[in-house]
Design a protein around this motif. Structure first.
Motif, PDB file in Angstrom:
ATOM      1  N   ALA A  15     -57.448 -16.799  -0.428  1.00 26.04           N
ATOM      2  CA  ALA A  15     -57.922 -16.879   0.962  1.00 26.04           C
ATOM      3  C   ALA A  15     -57.158 -17.959   1.728  1.00 26.04           C
ATOM      4  CB  ALA A  15     -59.424 -17.154   1.001  1.00 26.04           C
ATOM      5  N   ALA A  16     -56.925 -19.104   1.106  1.00 24.44           N
ATOM      6  CA  ALA A  16     -56.191 -20.190   1.753  1.00 24.44           C
ATOM      7  C   ALA A  16     -54.744 -19.787   2.030  1.00 24.44           C
ATOM      8  CB  ALA A  16     -56.242 -21.450   0.892  1.00 24.44           C
ATOM      9  N   THR A  17     -54.156 -19.036   1.137  1.00 26.83           N
ATOM     10  CA  THR A  17     -52.784 -18.562   1.320  1.00 26.83           C
ATOM     11  C   THR A  17     -52.696 -17.650   2.542  1.00 26.83           C
ATOM     12  OG1 THR A  17     -52.332 -18.732  -1.047  1.00 26.83           O
ATOM     13  CG2 THR A  17     -50.901 -17.278   0.224  1.00 26.83           C
ATOM     14  N   PHE A  18     -53.641 -16.735   2.672  1.00 28.42           N
ATOM     15  CA  PHE A  18     -53.658 -15.842   3.836  1.00 28.42           C
ATOM     16  C   PHE A  18     -53.947 -16.615   5.122  1.00 28.42           C
ATOM     17  CE2 PHE A  18     -53.529 -12.455   0.842  1.00 28.42           C
ATOM     18  CZ  PHE A  18     -53.084 -11.337   1.544  1.00 28.42           C
ATOM     19  N   GLN A  19     -54.867 -17.556   5.067  1.00 21.27           N
ATOM     20  CA  GLN A  19     -55.212 -18.349   6.241  1.00 21.27           C
ATOM     21  C   GLN A  19     -54.007 -19.156   6.704  1.00 21.27           C
ATOM     22  OE1 GLN A  19     -57.555 -18.255   8.300  1.00 21.27           O
ATOM     23  NE2 GLN A  19     -57.456 -20.177   9.396  1.00 21.27           N
ATOM     24  N   ALA A  20     -53.295 -19.793   5.782  1.00 21.63           N
ATOM     25  CA  ALA A  20     -52.115 -20.584   6.142  1.00 21.63           C
ATOM     26  C   ALA A  20     -51.046 -19.697   6.764  1.00 21.63           C
ATOM     27  CB  ALA A  20     -51.572 -21.308   4.911  1.00 21.63           C
ATOM     28  N   THR A  21     -50.898 -18.491   6.240  1.00 22.19           N
ATOM     29  CA  THR A  21     -49.917 -17.557   6.803  1.00 22.19           C
ATOM     30  C   THR A  21     -50.324 -17.155   8.212  1.00 22.19           C
ATOM     31  OG1 THR A  21     -49.296 -16.748   4.613  1.00 22.19           O
ATOM     32  CG2 THR A  21     -48.798 -15.313   6.485  1.00 22.19           C
ATOM     33  N   ARG A  22     -51.595 -16.899   8.419  1.00 22.81           N
ATOM     34  CA  ARG A  22     -52.084 -16.529   9.756  1.00 22.81           C
ATOM     35  C   ARG A  22     -51.799 -17.641  10.758  1.00 22.81           C
ATOM     36  NH1 ARG A  22     -55.660 -17.428  13.378  1.00 22.81           N
ATOM     37  NH2 ARG A  22     -56.795 -18.969  12.198  1.00 22.81           N
ATOM     38  N   VAL A  23     -52.114 -18.877  10.389  1.00 27.69           N
ATOM     39  CA  VAL A  23     -51.903 -20.022  11.283  1.00 27.69           C
ATOM     40  C   VAL A  23     -50.412 -20.172  11.606  1.00 27.69           C
ATOM     41  CG1 VAL A  23     -52.016 -22.553  11.383  1.00 27.69           C
ATOM     42  CG2 VAL A  23     -53.994 -21.241  10.584  1.00 27.69           C
ATOM     43  N   ARG A  24     -49.572 -20.092  10.576  1.00 30.96           N
ATOM     44  CA  ARG A  24     -48.126 -20.204  10.791  1.00 30.96           C
ATOM     45  C   ARG A  24     -47.600 -19.076  11.662  1.00 30.96           C
ATOM     46  NH1 ARG A  24     -47.666 -21.006   5.702  1.00 30.96           N
ATOM     47  NH2 ARG A  24     -46.934 -18.886   5.316  1.00 30.96           N
ATOM     48  N   LEU A  25     -48.083 -17.867  11.415  1.00 30.28           N
ATOM     49  CA  LEU A  25     -47.622 -16.698  12.171  1.00 30.28           C
ATOM     50  C   LEU A  25     -47.993 -16.830  13.649  1.00 30.28           C
ATOM     51  CD1 LEU A  25     -46.183 -14.017  11.940  1.00 30.28           C
ATOM     52  CD2 LEU A  25     -48.332 -12.971  11.264  1.00 30.28           C
ATOM     53  N   VAL A  26     -49.207 -17.214  13.940  1.00 31.47           N
ATOM     54  CA  VAL A  26     -49.638 -17.397  15.330  1.00 31.47           C
ATOM     55  C   VAL A  26     -48.777 -18.460  16.009  1.00 31.47           C
ATOM     56  CG1 VAL A  26     -51.530 -18.254  16.784  1.00 31.47           C
ATOM     57  CG2 VAL A  26     -51.993 -16.571  14.991  1.00 31.47           C
ATOM     58  N   ARG A  27     -48.565 -19.583  15.326  1.00 28.15           N
ATOM     59  CA  ARG A  27     -47.753 -20.664  15.901  1.00 28.15           C
ATOM     60  C   ARG A  27     -46.320 -20.203  16.138  1.00 28.15           C
ATOM     61  NH1 ARG A  27     -44.299 -23.470  13.359  1.00 28.15           N
ATOM     62  NH2 ARG A  27     -45.264 -23.230  11.322  1.00 28.15           N
ATOM     63  N   ARG A  28     -45.737 -19.571  15.127  1.00 26.89           N
ATOM     64  CA  ARG A  28     -44.345 -19.134  15.253  1.00 26.89           C
ATOM     65  C   ARG A  28     -44.175 -18.062  16.329  1.00 26.89           C
ATOM     66  NH1 ARG A  28     -41.535 -17.806   9.712  1.00 26.89           N
ATOM     67  NH2 ARG A  28     -39.758 -17.666  11.125  1.00 26.89           N
ATOM     68  N   LEU A  29     -45.126 -17.131  16.418  1.00 29.17           N
ATOM     69  CA  LEU A  29     -45.007 -16.081  17.428  1.00 29.17           C
ATOM     70  C   LEU A  29     -45.122 -16.634  18.842  1.00 29.17           C
ATOM     71  CD1 LEU A  29     -46.896 -13.100  15.781  1.00 29.17           C
ATOM     72  CD2 LEU A  29     -44.423 -13.401  16.061  1.00 29.17           C
ATOM     73  N   ALA A  30     -45.920 -17.674  19.010  1.00 25.55           N
ATOM     74  CA  ALA A  30     -46.058 -18.295  20.321  1.00 25.55           C
ATOM     75  C   ALA A  30     -44.749 -18.950  20.768  1.00 25.55           C
ATOM     76  CB  ALA A  30     -47.176 -19.333  20.289  1.00 25.55           C
ATOM     77  N   GLU A  31     -43.909 -19.321  19.811  1.00 25.21           N
ATOM     78  CA  GLU A  31     -42.656 -20.018  20.109  1.00 25.21           C
ATOM     79  C   GLU A  31     -41.435 -19.096  20.046  1.00 25.21           C
ATOM     80  OE1 GLU A  31     -42.695 -22.839  16.930  1.00 25.21           O
ATOM     81  OE2 GLU A  31     -44.245 -24.080  17.846  1.00 25.21           O
ATOM     82  N   THR A  32     -41.637 -17.811  19.784  1.00 27.76           N
ATOM     83  CA  THR A  32     -40.531 -16.904  19.507  1.00 27.76           C
ATOM     84  C   THR A  32     -40.260 -15.949  20.663  1.00 27.76           C
ATOM     85  OG1 THR A  32     -41.058 -16.980  17.155  1.00 27.76           O
ATOM     86  CG2 THR A  32     -39.723 -15.137  17.882  1.00 27.76           C
ATOM     87  N   PRO A  33     -38.991 -15.813  21.043  1.00 26.92           N
ATOM     88  CA  PRO A  33     -38.648 -14.799  22.037  1.00 26.92           C
ATOM     89  C   PRO A  33     -38.987 -13.402  21.504  1.00 26.92           C
ATOM     90  CG  PRO A  33     -36.795 -16.287  21.653  1.00 26.92           C
ATOM     91  CD  PRO A  33     -37.838 -16.589  20.618  1.00 26.92           C
ATOM     92  N   SER A  34     -39.391 -12.512  22.390  1.00 28.60           N
ATOM     93  CA  SER A  34     -39.868 -11.192  21.962  1.00 28.60           C
ATOM     94  C   SER A  34     -38.842 -10.424  21.120  1.00 28.60           C
ATOM     95  CB  SER A  34     -40.310 -10.354  23.152  1.00 28.60           C
ATOM     96  OG  SER A  34     -39.230 -10.165  24.045  1.00 28.60           O
ATOM     97  N   ALA A  35     -37.572 -10.625  21.354  1.00 31.41           N
ATOM     98  CA  ALA A  35     -36.544  -9.919  20.589  1.00 31.41           C
ATOM     99  C   ALA A  35     -36.510 -10.342  19.116  1.00 31.41           C
ATOM    100  CB  ALA A  35     -35.169 -10.146  21.218  1.00 31.41           C
ATOM    101  N   GLN A  36     -37.099 -11.494  18.791  1.00 31.45           N
ATOM    102  CA  GLN A  36     -37.069 -12.008  17.421  1.00 31.45           C
ATOM    103  C   GLN A  36     -38.412 -11.909  16.705  1.00 31.45           C
ATOM    104  OE1 GLN A  36     -35.595 -15.963  17.968  1.00 31.45           O
ATOM    105  NE2 GLN A  36     -33.502 -15.277  18.337  1.00 31.45           N
ATOM    106  N   VAL A  37     -39.405 -11.318  17.340  1.00 30.55           N
ATOM    107  CA  VAL A  37     -40.751 -11.221  16.753  1.00 30.55           C
ATOM    108  C   VAL A  37     -40.714 -10.485  15.414  1.00 30.55           C
ATOM    109  CG1 VAL A  37     -43.008 -10.104  17.053  1.00 30.55           C
ATOM    110  CG2 VAL A  37     -42.055 -11.513  18.882  1.00 30.55           C
ATOM    111  N   GLY A  38     -39.987  -9.391  15.349  1.00 31.03           N
ATOM    112  CA  GLY A  38     -39.911  -8.628  14.098  1.00 31.03           C
ATOM    113  C   GLY A  38     -39.385  -9.455  12.950  1.00 31.03           C
ATOM    114  N   ALA A  39     -38.387 -10.281  13.202  1.00 28.28           N
ATOM    115  CA  ALA A  39     -37.818 -11.129  12.155  1.00 28.28           C
ATOM    116  C   ALA A  39     -38.824 -12.174  11.683  1.00 28.28           C
ATOM    117  CB  ALA A  39     -36.542 -11.798  12.654  1.00 28.28           C
ATOM    118  N   VAL A  40     -39.587 -12.723  12.616  1.00 27.87           N
ATOM    119  CA  VAL A  40     -40.602 -13.717  12.255  1.00 27.87           C
ATOM    120  C   VAL A  40     -41.690 -13.071  11.403  1.00 27.87           C
ATOM    121  CG1 VAL A  40     -42.449 -15.198  13.170  1.00 27.87           C
ATOM    122  CG2 VAL A  40     -40.169 -15.232  14.204  1.00 27.87           C
ATOM    123  N   VAL A  41     -42.172 -11.909  11.804  1.00 25.66           N
ATOM    124  CA  VAL A  41     -43.208 -11.202  11.036  1.00 25.66           C
ATOM    125  C   VAL A  41     -42.673 -10.875   9.647  1.00 25.66           C
ATOM    126  CG1 VAL A  41     -44.586  -9.089  10.890  1.00 25.66           C
ATOM    127  CG2 VAL A  41     -44.413 -10.321  13.061  1.00 25.66           C
TER     128      VAL A  41
END
Length: 92
Positions: A15-41
């Protein structure tokens, strides 16, 4: 049926592993240009995939509680180094 003493720590670790990934993903997506979203995911999913096998292989603090084994229906245990084998099955 009796539960292993490692079951609860294992479930918390996953559960902690998934939660940490969710937090990182939200943070990274907020900082990522739309053209690079797929690479971040892709990067985050790849990391989560690998991390789950690291947990199963005893590569986290969970190993202090005991090792978790994956055993097939035939009673044969899976390898102890799944985190090294997993990318053989990850899409290129």
């Amino acid at each position: 049926m009796e539960e292993s003493r490692s079951q609860e720590p294992f479930m918390r670790e996953i559960a902690a592993t998934f939660q940490a990934t969710r937090v990182r993903l939200v943070r990274r997506l907020a900082e990522t240009p739309s053209a690079q979203v797929g690479a971040v995911v892709e990067d985050e999913l790849r990391g989560l995939y690998h991390g789950l096998f690291v947990v199963l292989d005893g590569g986290t603090a969970l190993a202090d509680e005991g090792l978790v084994s994956v055993v097939g229906e035939d009673g044969v245990p899976f390898a102890r180094f799944l985190h090294e084998l997993c990318f053989k099955h990850w899409p290129a």
